[in-house]
Each structure stands twice: as structure tokens, then as C-alpha cells.
Write a protein that holds these residues in place. Structure first.
Motif, PDB file in Angstrom:
ATOM      1  N   TYR A  11     -13.160 -10.739   2.795  1.00 42.67           N
ATOM      2  CA  TYR A  11     -13.502 -10.428   1.402  1.00 42.67           C
ATOM      3  C   TYR A  11     -13.540  -8.923   1.221  1.00 42.67           C
ATOM      4  CZ  TYR A  11     -15.146 -15.121   0.011  1.00 42.67           C
ATOM      5  OH  TYR A  11     -15.238 -16.444  -0.319  1.00 42.67           O
ATOM      6  N   GLU A  12     -14.350  -8.274   2.076  1.00 45.68           N
ATOM      7  CA  GLU A  12     -14.489  -6.821   1.985  1.00 45.68           C
ATOM      8  C   GLU A  12     -13.147  -6.139   2.206  1.00 45.68           C
ATOM      9  OE1 GLU A  12     -18.300  -4.776   3.190  1.00 45.68           O
ATOM     10  OE2 GLU A  12     -18.246  -6.458   4.609  1.00 45.68           O
ATOM     11  N   HIS A  13     -12.430  -6.612   3.210  1.00 47.06           N
ATOM     12  CA  HIS A  13     -11.147  -5.994   3.530  1.00 47.06           C
ATOM     13  C   HIS A  13     -10.185  -6.094   2.347  1.00 47.06           C
ATOM     14  CE1 HIS A  13      -7.900  -4.534   6.038  1.00 47.06           C
ATOM     15  NE2 HIS A  13      -7.163  -5.522   5.557  1.00 47.06           N
ATOM     16  N   GLY A  14     -10.125  -7.251   1.725  1.00 50.45           N
ATOM     17  CA  GLY A  14      -9.254  -7.428   0.570  1.00 50.45           C
ATOM     18  C   GLY A  14      -9.629  -6.517  -0.583  1.00 50.45           C
ATOM     19  N   LEU A  15     -10.922  -6.409  -0.872  1.00 55.08           N
ATOM     20  CA  LEU A  15     -11.379  -5.522  -1.939  1.00 55.08           C
ATOM     21  C   LEU A  15     -11.029  -4.069  -1.629  1.00 55.08           C
ATOM     22  CD1 LEU A  15     -14.869  -7.070  -2.733  1.00 55.08           C
ATOM     23  CD2 LEU A  15     -12.962  -6.832  -4.346  1.00 55.08           C
ATOM     24  N   ALA A  16     -11.249  -3.654  -0.381  1.00 56.30           N
ATOM     25  CA  ALA A  16     -10.953  -2.276   0.002  1.00 56.30           C
ATOM     26  C   ALA A  16      -9.454  -2.002  -0.043  1.00 56.30           C
ATOM     27  CB  ALA A  16     -11.510  -1.990   1.393  1.00 56.30           C
ATOM     28  N   THR A  17      -8.651  -2.973   0.381  1.00 56.30           N
ATOM     29  CA  THR A  17      -7.197  -2.820   0.327  1.00 56.30           C
ATOM     30  C   THR A  17      -6.735  -2.681  -1.121  1.00 56.30           C
ATOM     31  OG1 THR A  17      -6.959  -4.100   2.366  1.00 56.30           O
ATOM     32  CG2 THR A  17      -4.993  -3.878   0.987  1.00 56.30           C
ATOM     33  N   LEU A  18      -7.258  -3.527  -1.996  1.00 57.77           N
ATOM     34  CA  LEU A  18      -6.955  -3.438  -3.424  1.00 57.77           C
ATOM     35  C   LEU A  18      -7.318  -2.056  -3.966  1.00 57.77           C
ATOM     36  CD1 LEU A  18      -6.247  -4.632  -6.227  1.00 57.77           C
ATOM     37  CD2 LEU A  18      -8.588  -5.536  -6.293  1.00 57.77           C
ATOM     38  N   THR A  19      -8.494  -1.583  -3.629  1.00 59.68           N
ATOM     39  CA  THR A  19      -8.961  -0.290  -4.127  1.00 59.68           C
ATOM     40  C   THR A  19      -8.082   0.852  -3.638  1.00 59.68           C
ATOM     41  OG1 THR A  19     -11.222  -1.099  -4.299  1.00 59.68           O
ATOM     42  CG2 THR A  19     -10.942   1.283  -4.206  1.00 59.68           C
ATOM     43  N   LEU A  20      -7.743   0.842  -2.352  1.00 53.97           N
ATOM     44  CA  LEU A  20      -6.876   1.908  -1.834  1.00 53.97           C
ATOM     45  C   LEU A  20      -5.496   1.871  -2.482  1.00 53.97           C
ATOM     46  CD1 LEU A  20      -7.730   2.026   1.976  1.00 53.97           C
ATOM     47  CD2 LEU A  20      -8.418   3.644   0.178  1.00 53.97           C
ATOM     48  N   SER A  21      -4.982   0.678  -2.750  1.00 50.79           N
ATOM     49  CA  SER A  21      -3.661   0.608  -3.380  1.00 50.79           C
ATOM     50  C   SER A  21      -3.712   1.145  -4.806  1.00 50.79           C
ATOM     51  CB  SER A  21      -3.098  -0.805  -3.344  1.00 50.79           C
ATOM     52  OG  SER A  21      -3.780  -1.659  -4.217  1.00 50.79           O
ATOM     53  N   GLU A  22      -4.824   0.948  -5.476  1.00 51.74           N
ATOM     54  CA  GLU A  22      -4.974   1.468  -6.833  1.00 51.74           C
ATOM     55  C   GLU A  22      -5.232   2.979  -6.837  1.00 51.74           C
ATOM     56  OE1 GLU A  22      -4.411  -0.264  -9.639  1.00 51.74           O
ATOM     57  OE2 GLU A  22      -3.943  -2.019  -8.434  1.00 51.74           O
ATOM     58  N   LEU A  48      -3.518   2.268   3.920  1.00 51.29           N
ATOM     59  CA  LEU A  48      -3.097   1.088   3.165  1.00 51.29           C
ATOM     60  C   LEU A  48      -2.071   0.273   3.953  1.00 51.29           C
ATOM     61  CD1 LEU A  48      -3.235  -0.556   0.574  1.00 51.29           C
ATOM     62  CD2 LEU A  48      -1.622   1.065  -0.455  1.00 51.29           C
ATOM     63  N   LYS A  49      -1.135   0.938   4.596  1.00 47.84           N
ATOM     64  CA  LYS A  49      -0.146   0.223   5.419  1.00 47.84           C
ATOM     65  C   LYS A  49      -0.841  -0.538   6.550  1.00 47.84           C
ATOM     66  CE  LYS A  49       4.021   3.012   4.874  1.00 47.84           C
ATOM     67  NZ  LYS A  49       4.963   3.909   5.574  1.00 47.84           N
ATOM     68  N   ALA A  52      -3.971  -1.548   6.569  1.00 42.72           N
ATOM     69  CA  ALA A  52      -4.776  -2.611   5.957  1.00 42.72           C
ATOM     70  C   ALA A  52      -3.899  -3.814   5.596  1.00 42.72           C
ATOM     71  CB  ALA A  52      -5.488  -2.078   4.711  1.00 42.72           C
ATOM     72  N   VAL A  53      -2.734  -3.554   5.041  1.00 42.03           N
ATOM     73  CA  VAL A  53      -1.807  -4.638   4.711  1.00 42.03           C
ATOM     74  C   VAL A  53      -1.356  -5.340   5.986  1.00 42.03           C
ATOM     75  CG1 VAL A  53       0.528  -5.119   3.827  1.00 42.03           C
ATOM     76  CG2 VAL A  53      -1.070  -3.735   2.478  1.00 42.03           C
ATOM     77  N   ASP A  54      -1.106  -4.586   7.040  1.00 42.62           N
ATOM     78  CA  ASP A  54      -0.703  -5.195   8.310  1.00 42.62           C
ATOM     79  C   ASP A  54      -1.769  -6.160   8.822  1.00 42.62           C
ATOM     80  OD1 ASP A  54       1.178  -5.412  10.554  1.00 42.62           O
ATOM     81  OD2 ASP A  54      -0.436  -4.444  11.690  1.00 42.62           O
ATOM     82  N   VAL A  55      -3.039  -5.785   8.675  1.00 42.40           N
ATOM     83  CA  VAL A  55      -4.130  -6.687   9.079  1.00 42.40           C
ATOM     84  C   VAL A  55      -4.040  -7.990   8.294  1.00 42.40           C
ATOM     85  CG1 VAL A  55      -6.640  -7.025   9.021  1.00 42.40           C
ATOM     86  CG2 VAL A  55      -5.705  -4.866   9.870  1.00 42.40           C
ATOM     87  N   ILE A  56      -3.818  -7.888   6.991  1.00 45.70           N
ATOM     88  CA  ILE A  56      -3.720  -9.091   6.157  1.00 45.70           C
ATOM     89  C   ILE A  56      -2.521  -9.933   6.592  1.00 45.70           C
ATOM     90  CG2 ILE A  56      -3.378  -9.980   3.821  1.00 45.70           C
ATOM     91  CD1 ILE A  56      -4.835  -7.457   2.781  1.00 45.70           C
ATOM     92  N   LEU A  57      -1.391  -9.298   6.797  1.00 46.14           N
ATOM     93  CA  LEU A  57      -0.180 -10.035   7.180  1.00 46.14           C
ATOM     94  C   LEU A  57      -0.369 -10.764   8.509  1.00 46.14           C
ATOM     95  CD1 LEU A  57       2.596  -7.450   6.220  1.00 46.14           C
ATOM     96  CD2 LEU A  57       1.792  -9.421   4.885  1.00 46.14           C
ATOM     97  N   ARG A  58      -0.982 -10.103   9.474  1.00 43.77           N
ATOM     98  CA  ARG A  58      -1.190 -10.712  10.788  1.00 43.77           C
ATOM     99  C   ARG A  58      -2.242 -11.811  10.771  1.00 43.77           C
ATOM    100  NH1 ARG A  58      -3.559  -7.153  14.076  1.00 43.77           N
ATOM    101  NH2 ARG A  58      -3.671  -5.474  12.580  1.00 43.77           N
ATOM    102  N   SER A  59      -3.078 -11.829   9.745  1.00 41.93           N
ATOM    103  CA  SER A  59      -4.199 -12.771   9.684  1.00 41.93           C
ATOM    104  C   SER A  59      -3.887 -14.039   8.906  1.00 41.93           C
ATOM    105  CB  SER A  59      -5.416 -12.088   9.043  1.00 41.93           C
ATOM    106  OG  SER A  59      -5.785 -10.947   9.773  1.00 41.93           O
ATOM    107  N   GLN A  60      -2.739 -14.111   8.283  1.00 41.37           N
ATOM    108  CA  GLN A  60      -2.388 -15.306   7.516  1.00 41.37           C
ATOM    109  C   GLN A  60      -2.154 -16.470   8.471  1.00 41.37           C
ATOM    110  OE1 GLN A  60       1.355 -15.220   5.331  1.00 41.37           O
ATOM    111  NE2 GLN A  60       0.428 -16.380   3.644  1.00 41.37           N
TER     112      GLN A  60
END
Length: 176
Positions: A77-88, A103-104, A106-114
Motif C-alpha cells: 500500500y505504502e509503496h504504491g502510494l509513494a510510487t504514485l507520488t514520485l511519478s507525479e 521511480l524506476k 520502485a516500478v521494478d519492485v512492483i513488476l517483480r512482485s506481481q
């Protein structure tokens, strides 16, 4: 309404911690949300009247990303919010290179975690999935992609399929 919003933003600026973050627990999420409150009103890091507070908040998130190897916070949850904020925030700051690099990662963490169903869970491991965490990751990835970060279409497609799978057609609800 505009006065109430400005009063709220002044309160945020006045209650920011010395390290640039906000809140007591889940500080990455609180910091991300505080920064989003400023940005939604059109304020930018390094620009008056709240630029100093925003820059410190961005620094707090960048430090969290550095210390976590790209992962920010205690949950996805926190990671997604922080990733969104950094992208904005990317492109609004003179430190856009630092933000882009974080940001790159952070996105890699999301991609690897799916997970193989297309969703995400509380921790950055491809295990079972949760609809609310999955939706947060989709929003973060969509924002990062819009900002110019590479997000494979297959990742988004799998995530959308997972959300559709959670839909209960009979009731119109969505399963957990």
C-alpha cells in the motif's frame, strides 16, 4: 472551500517532521499523501509557498527508496502510494534525475512482485493477491507509465484480468 484547503495545507506544512516526513506510523504513506495534497492544488517542489516542505517530503521518499533498495514503506500500500507520488513529482523538481532513478527502482519492485494471477499482496513477493493492493499498484504503474517509465503492457493486462476475476457478476460487488 478554498480557504479550508489552504488552512489544511498550512497545517501540513507546519506539522512536517524534521526528517521531511509526516505522521507517526506508516510514514511513507502519510508523506506520499501529504505531497499529493499539495500537488493536487498545483503546488510544486522548490516553488513558494510550500516548495520547501514539498522538497523535504520528496527527499524523505527518496531516502526510503534508497534504504529499501527501491521498496518504500512497510507494505505494498505504502509503496504504491509513494510510487504514485514520485511519478507525479518527477519533472517538477531540479532533482528529476534522482526521482527518475528511484521511480524506476520502485516500478521494478512492483513488476517483480506481481503474482501469476496478475495481482499483488501486502509484501513485495509474488504470492497470493488482494484486490485493494492490486488496484493501488495499477494506479501507481499507470502514473509511472504516463510519466515515461517503461511498464510492460502485459503487466497491466494481467492486473486488469485479475480485477475482472474478482468481480461478482451476480451482486455487482468485488471480492477481496
Amino acid at each position: 472551500l478554498a480557504q479550508a484547503i489552504e488552512k489544511g495545507l498550512r497545517h501540513l506544512a507546519n506539522t512536517q517532521k524534521a526528517d521531511g516526513g509526516w505522521g507517526q506510523e506508516h510514514r511513507v504513506a502519510h508523506t506520499a499523501l501529504a505531497l499529493m495534497a499539495f500537488m493536487v492544488k498545483g503546488y510544486m517542489p522548490e516553488q513558494p509557498p510550500y516548495g520547501g516542505a514539498m522538497s523535504k517530503g520528496v527527499d524523505f521518499l527518496l531516502k526510503a527508496a534508497r534504504e529499501g533498495g527501491g521498496y518504500m514503506g512497510d507494505s505494498m500500500y505504502e509503496h504504491g502510494l509513494a510510487t504514485l507520488t514520485l511519478s507525479e513529482a518527477w519533472g517538477m523538481s531540479s532533482r528529476s534525475d534522482h526521482i527518475r532513478d528511484a521511480l524506476k527502482r520502485a516500478v521494478d519492485v512492483i513488476l517483480r512482485s506481481q503474482n501469476n494471477q496478475g495481482g499483488w499482496r501486502y509484501q513485495p513477493r509474488p504470492e497470493s493477491a488482494d484486490i485493494s493492493i492490486t488496484v493501488m499498484q495499477i494506479v501507481a504503474l499507470a502514473s509511472a507509465k504516463e510519466a515515461g517509465i517503461l511498464v510492460p503492457d502485459t503487466t497491466i493486462t494481467k492486473a486488469i484480468e485479475y480485477v475482472k476475476f474478482c468481480n461478482h457478476k451476480d451482486s455487482g460487488g468485488v471480492g477481496y
